[in-house]
Design a protein around this motif. Sequence first.
Motif: not given
Length: 268
Positions: A175, A180, A191, A226, A228
């Motif tokens: 993350v 996200c 997160r 990531s 996200c």
Amino acid sequence: MNFRAVPALLGAGLLAACTAPDMTPELVTYRHYVALGDSFAAMGSRSAPTSGPLECFRSADNYPSLLLIDAPVAAGQDVTCSSAVTADIPGQAAALTPDTDLVTLSIGGNDIRFAEIAGCFRRAMSETLDCPALLDAPVNEQLDSVPARLDEVYGIIAEDSPDARVIATGYLPLVSAGECPELEAVPEEHRAWAVALTEQINDVVRAAAERHGAEFVLPAGASEHSACAEPVQRWTDITGEETDAYPMHPTPLGQRAMAEAVLGQIRK
């Protein structure tokens, strides 16, 4: 200008170009490459063939496999294990020989309960869970012990393959900070805890590599790729449903990014 001299000058220039020494660095070919480590090295796409024991299966498109195809190595072996911790490295080290001159190492994450952390965040997508409150204390206790465990790992490698060049690979973040969509049900401060933890384990892995004369590699811009990010940009994923990845692990694109980063380091 004496135009009659031009052909002679051109000829001299061409001759000099043909006879000048090649300044391109010679590409070293490694005799024997061994990949050691955990699931962040072992697991690629879910659709790829796998090898190894059931509890240690490894994908045919993980970064060690890609390096075996693209890197300048004469021979090599991938003995990474999807559930490995530092205590498992002595078993993997059976693949090392005195002739092993290149080693990649991905280890330490499972020692701080990566699987438990990942599982908690996945559950937090559908139920109310405070993963930092549940895991911060035990994770930090484990994190404090990882440097000594990594020192033992490097000691094993040095004993079995004293001339090996060792490249430690960092952990691609699952993350990142900010928005996200994939984890919109998880509070941003939770997160942020995971982001900081990934940075911490990477700092520990990097420091251990430096202590032992090894190299540390993490692809540039990893935080921008990531879970996200958009699916086509992800180097890691939460469910893996849109990227053909295993849940909470690198995507095929992420394994390719790591292979390219390691290859770039090898060629320096």
